[in-house]
Design a protein around this motif. Structure first.
Motif, PDB file in Angstrom:
ATOM      1  N   ASP A 108       6.275  22.752  40.522  1.00  0.00           N
ATOM      2  CA  ASP A 108       5.154  23.187  39.690  1.00  0.00           C
ATOM      3  C   ASP A 108       4.374  21.960  39.237  1.00  0.00           C
ATOM      4  O   ASP A 108       4.953  20.999  38.733  1.00  0.00           O
ATOM      5  CB  ASP A 108       5.670  23.982  38.488  1.00  0.00           C
ATOM      6  CG  ASP A 108       4.540  24.593  37.668  1.00  0.00           C
ATOM      7  OD1 ASP A 108       3.753  23.826  37.082  1.00  0.00           O
ATOM      8  OD2 ASP A 108       4.443  25.823  37.613  1.00  0.00           O
ATOM      9  N   ASP A 109       3.066  22.006  39.412  1.00  0.00           N
ATOM     10  CA  ASP A 109       2.252  20.836  39.097  1.00  0.00           C
ATOM     11  C   ASP A 109       2.225  20.553  37.602  1.00  0.00           C
ATOM     12  O   ASP A 109       2.147  19.391  37.193  1.00  0.00           O
ATOM     13  CB  ASP A 109       0.829  21.039  39.614  1.00  0.00           C
ATOM     14  CG  ASP A 109      -0.054  19.836  39.367  1.00  0.00           C
ATOM     15  OD1 ASP A 109       0.218  18.766  39.949  1.00  0.00           O
ATOM     16  OD2 ASP A 109      -1.010  19.955  38.558  1.00  0.00           O
ATOM     17  N   ALA A 110       2.315  21.583  36.772  1.00  0.00           N
ATOM     18  CA  ALA A 110       2.209  21.375  35.330  1.00  0.00           C
ATOM     19  C   ALA A 110       3.525  20.939  34.708  1.00  0.00           C
ATOM     20  O   ALA A 110       3.563  20.018  33.887  1.00  0.00           O
ATOM     21  CB  ALA A 110       1.705  22.654  34.655  1.00  0.00           C
ATOM     22  N   PRO A 114      11.135  23.126  39.837  1.00  0.00           N
ATOM     23  CA  PRO A 114      11.139  23.611  41.239  1.00  0.00           C
ATOM     24  C   PRO A 114      10.690  25.060  41.315  1.00  0.00           C
ATOM     25  O   PRO A 114      10.855  25.840  40.367  1.00  0.00           O
ATOM     26  CB  PRO A 114      12.605  23.451  41.655  1.00  0.00           C
ATOM     27  CG  PRO A 114      13.381  23.466  40.375  1.00  0.00           C
ATOM     28  CD  PRO A 114      12.490  22.819  39.356  1.00  0.00           C
ATOM     29  N   LEU A 115      10.122  25.433  42.448  1.00  0.00           N
ATOM     30  CA  LEU A 115       9.632  26.791  42.673  1.00  0.00           C
ATOM     31  C   LEU A 115      10.497  27.440  43.754  1.00  0.00           C
ATOM     32  O   LEU A 115      10.268  27.256  44.946  1.00  0.00           O
ATOM     33  CB  LEU A 115       8.165  26.770  43.108  1.00  0.00           C
ATOM     34  CG  LEU A 115       7.160  26.227  42.091  1.00  0.00           C
ATOM     35  CD1 LEU A 115       5.756  26.237  42.672  1.00  0.00           C
ATOM     36  CD2 LEU A 115       7.210  27.023  40.794  1.00  0.00           C
ATOM     37  N   PRO A 116      11.505  28.208  43.358  1.00  0.00           N
ATOM     38  CA  PRO A 116      12.327  28.897  44.367  1.00  0.00           C
ATOM     39  C   PRO A 116      11.579  30.075  44.969  1.00  0.00           C
ATOM     40  O   PRO A 116      10.868  30.805  44.279  1.00  0.00           O
ATOM     41  CB  PRO A 116      13.545  29.358  43.565  1.00  0.00           C
ATOM     42  CG  PRO A 116      13.039  29.488  42.159  1.00  0.00           C
ATOM     43  CD  PRO A 116      11.979  28.434  42.002  1.00  0.00           C
ATOM     44  N   ALA A 160      -1.523  25.224  49.064  1.00  0.00           N
ATOM     45  CA  ALA A 160      -1.707  23.799  49.340  1.00  0.00           C
ATOM     46  C   ALA A 160      -1.438  23.543  50.818  1.00  0.00           C
ATOM     47  O   ALA A 160      -0.606  24.213  51.443  1.00  0.00           O
ATOM     48  CB  ALA A 160      -0.776  22.954  48.475  1.00  0.00           C
ATOM     49  N   GLU A 161      -2.155  22.561  51.373  1.00  0.00           N
ATOM     50  CA  GLU A 161      -1.996  22.184  52.781  1.00  0.00           C
ATOM     51  C   GLU A 161      -1.750  20.687  52.887  1.00  0.00           C
ATOM     52  O   GLU A 161      -2.281  19.897  52.102  1.00  0.00           O
ATOM     53  CB  GLU A 161      -3.239  22.578  53.596  1.00  0.00           C
ATOM     54  CG  GLU A 161      -3.451  24.073  53.702  1.00  0.00           C
ATOM     55  CD  GLU A 161      -4.633  24.421  54.591  1.00  0.00           C
ATOM     56  OE1 GLU A 161      -5.347  23.471  54.993  1.00  0.00           O
ATOM     57  OE2 GLU A 161      -4.831  25.620  54.875  1.00  0.00           O
ATOM     58  N   VAL A 177       5.737  18.501  47.183  1.00  0.00           N
ATOM     59  CA  VAL A 177       4.406  19.101  47.069  1.00  0.00           C
ATOM     60  C   VAL A 177       4.326  19.833  45.739  1.00  0.00           C
ATOM     61  O   VAL A 177       5.230  20.592  45.376  1.00  0.00           O
ATOM     62  CB  VAL A 177       4.143  20.072  48.241  1.00  0.00           C
ATOM     63  CG1 VAL A 177       2.819  20.789  48.045  1.00  0.00           C
ATOM     64  CG2 VAL A 177       4.149  19.316  49.553  1.00  0.00           C
ATOM     65  N   ARG A 178       3.234  19.626  44.999  1.00  0.00           N
ATOM     66  CA  ARG A 178       3.033  20.267  43.702  1.00  0.00           C
ATOM     67  C   ARG A 178       1.936  21.327  43.835  1.00  0.00           C
ATOM     68  O   ARG A 178       0.854  21.043  44.339  1.00  0.00           O
ATOM     69  CB  ARG A 178       2.642  19.237  42.643  1.00  0.00           C
ATOM     70  CG  ARG A 178       3.759  18.233  42.340  1.00  0.00           C
ATOM     71  CD  ARG A 178       3.334  17.205  41.318  1.00  0.00           C
ATOM     72  NE  ARG A 178       4.424  16.330  40.935  1.00  0.00           N
ATOM     73  CZ  ARG A 178       5.239  16.556  39.912  1.00  0.00           C
ATOM     74  NH1 ARG A 178       5.032  17.627  39.142  1.00  0.00           N
ATOM     75  NH2 ARG A 178       6.223  15.726  39.627  1.00  0.00           N
TER      76      ARG A 178
END
Length: 626
Positions: A108-110, A114-116, A160-161, A177-178
């Motif tokens: 997570d950018d903020a 982690p993003l499962p 995002a790419e 990657v965020r």
């Protein structure tokens, strides 16, 4: 007479076999095909010539005539063929794809958490992977060396790419990657109205989404109640104050010439039943069958308000589509979640009643004259409505490995109604399993059971004189509706005493519902998806009504009893074949072939022994296949 003889000898090798053939065209075409497969350009050069010798009967040779092609010694031809095949095989081996393994992490950018469950896909292909509980992923793909674009997606976040260059190293470790939160939702992936996951920005119609967290934070007891105020342009109205009362959802207006104005409801790809059968006369408070679903099991809801979904679901979706996606397990250790909440409800406003008095404080009748001594006007709403309380508990366990994921949940809800004597209770249980069979086959299944019971107070209607609300609205409020010392309820009106209806009349409903589905997903070729779904939705609804003897309601002194049962079975069998080809990086085509088979069967039984009907009456109705 002379005779002509031609000596033609051709030798070639194919698949380890030595053979002869009368024509050189096969060998030339074979060389050309191998060269095209290896990405080379083959120039055909005429190397040999041949001469045909005409001999007469005496053996004398005549002048030679040149031929386009000639064949010399078979060993020489064989040697040339093997050399050319070796060159082509070397080029073909050099052009074969390599098995790459890409690893990384999605955050997570903020917050940096982690993003499962985020998806990572190689753009222009169907190769992808999902992140685990730590947000890490491991993507394995057979690709040729070169530069590729990786696409990162997660629900509620912007896509995002990242470009990655693949070379000789087969294992590539990428930087984290965020992803940023997607406030406008233009990168959100939806499937309703398209049949395949598609970003919202690519759609030509508007689709509204409701996140599962919004459902959990809502105090609504059913899914349709939770939609209120969350979908722009949708009309969500409650038809009664009963906790088990139905909800009216209108996405495209309040009326229709033909058919129903209710939208089509789909749960995990299976069309479910949302009828509102009124088995007993409750005065308009029929139940919706969406009351059997647990809002805590929902991951998200997609709503199409226009007619765009009719292209996918047919005329059944003319009034819109509400597609519900339930939660599924994620890779990682078991995660346990327990939620409990309490709520209270009360009447927001009551109706004004006639309590007129003269200057001396005496109550007046409808003609403006004073009532006899000792009489007064009462506000019966003080005896009908009361503050209601409710509780809810929900428990879920989810987790799994790379090949098997599971999700188990259970819930219990108990809620009183604002009308004294009304109550609603629901118990839910659900199990979902997702199994990866091979790299190109996956199997998933869901089973759920719900049991709901409700205690009702009839509101009355045009054809019923035993409703609590109709007795209040049309009855005189010039007497105390409460029972006397002997337990007898007074009645000076033409309809039932609302307090007696609340305390003595017994109206109840109970429903047992089972839903199950299994789906098989196959990807035998790149871009080809074959999905088969088999679903079942069945429930039994029972309703009872009992009015005892000796009631003060006009015309019901001998009592009344009714029992009604409805069994409903609905099955769905869907086969979808989709082929998606990428012509350019931002240009692709989708081809779809679908077949849907739906069968519905309804059986109703109504018994009214108190009304003089022996044995009851049965009605049978069988649905048709679509």
């Amino acid at each position: 007479m002379g005779s002509a003889s031609v000596q033609r000898v051709q030798a070639y090798v194919f698949g380890g076999m030595h053979s002869t053939a009368p024509s050189p065209l096969f060998l030339r075409d074979l060389h050309r095909r191998w060269a095209m497969r290896a990405g080379l350009r083959l120039y055909h050069v005429k190397l040999y010539t041949t001469r045909r010798y005409n001999r007469n009967l005496h053996g004398a040779a005549s002048p030679a005539v040149p031929m386009p092609y000639a064949y010399v010694s078979p060993w020489r031809c064989l040697l040339l063929t093997c050399a050319l095949l070796g060159l082509l095989s070397l080029s073909a081996v050099h052009a074969q794809p390599i098995a790459y393994t890409l690893t990384g992490q999605v955050l997570d950018d903020a917050t940096g958490d982690p993003l499962p469950g985020a998806t990572v896909q190689v753009a222009g292909t169907t190769t992808g992977a999902a992140t685990d509980a730590e947000g890490t992923y491991e993507l394995t793909a057979r690709l040729e060396a070169g530069t590729y674009t990786l696409r990162y997606r997660f629900v509620g976040y912007q896509t995002a790419e990242r470009e990655v260059t693949l070379g000789e190293e087969s294992t590539v470790s990428l930087d984290p990657v965020r992803l940023r939160a997607d406030v406008l939702g233009v990168d959100e992936v939806v499937v309703t109205g398209t049949g395949v996951p598609t970003e919202r920005r690519q759609l030509g119609n508007a689709i509204s989404t409701v996140d599962g967290q919004d459902m959990e934070q809502s105090t609504a007891s059913s899914v349709d109640r939770a939609l209120q105020g969350k979908i722009a342009g949708a009309q969500v109205q409650q038809n009664s104050g009963s906790p088990s009362g139905g909800i009216s959802v209108r996405l495209r207006g309040a009326s229709t010439v033909l058919g129903s104005a209710d939208p089509l409801y789909i749960v995990d790809g299976v069309i479910i039943n949302n009828d509102s059968p009124e088995l007993i006369d409750l005065g308009g408070s029929a139940q919706n069958r969406l009351a059997d679903l647990n809002p805590n099991d929902i991951e998200r809801i997609e709503v199409v308000k226009g007619a765009a979904a009719a292209a996918l679901y047919g005329s059944r979706a003319n009034s819109g589509v509400v597609q519900i996606f339930t939660k599924q397990g994620e890779v990682g250790p078991p995660r346990v979640s327990f939620t409990t909440r309490a709520q209270t409800d009360a009447v927001r406003s009551t109706l004004p009643v006639n309590r007129a008095q003269n200057e001396r404080g005496a109550f007046l009748d409808n003609s403006g004259d004073s009532l006899p001594d000792g009489q007064r006007r009462w506000d019966w709403q003080d005896f009908i409505f009361d503050r209601a309380y409710g509780t809810e508990q929900s428990l879920s366990v989810s987790g799994g490995s790379e090949s098997t994921q599971y999700s188990i949940s259970g819930a219990h809800r108990s809620n009183q109604g604002i009308i004294e004597g009304t109550h609603f209770r629901r118990v839910n249980g659900r199990l979902r399993l997702d199994q990866t069979l091979t790299d190109w086959a996956a199997l998933s299944g869901t089973v759920s059971f719900a049991r709901s019971t409700s205690q009702e107070v009839p509101n009355g209607g045009l054809n019923a004189n035993y409703g609590a609300l109709t007795g209040f609205i049309f009855g005189p409020n010039t007497f105390d509706p409460r029972a006397n010392e002997l337990g007898e309820f007074p009645n000076q009106g033409a309809l039932a005493n609302p307090v007696e209806v609340r305390e003595r009349f017994d109206f109840a409903q109970e429903t047992d519902r089972f839903r199950g589905n299994t789906s098989l997903s196959l990807t035998p070729l790149d871009g080809l998806n074959i999905d088969y779904l088999l679903g079942i939705d069945t429930y039994t609804q029972r309703a009872t009504a009992f009015i005892p003897r000796g009631t003060s309601a006009p015309g019901l002194g001998s009592g009344f009893a009714r029992r009604a049962t409805q069994n409903q079975l609905q099955t769905n069998s869907d086969l979808n074949i989709r082929y998606r080809s990428f012509l350019r990086p931002r240009l692709d085509t989708d081809w779809r072939l679908a077949t849907v088979r739906k069968r519905r069967r309804i059986r109703s039984t109504v018994r009214k022994p108190g009304a003089g009907v022996r044995g009851g009456a049965e009605r049978h109705r069988h649905g048709r296949c679509e």
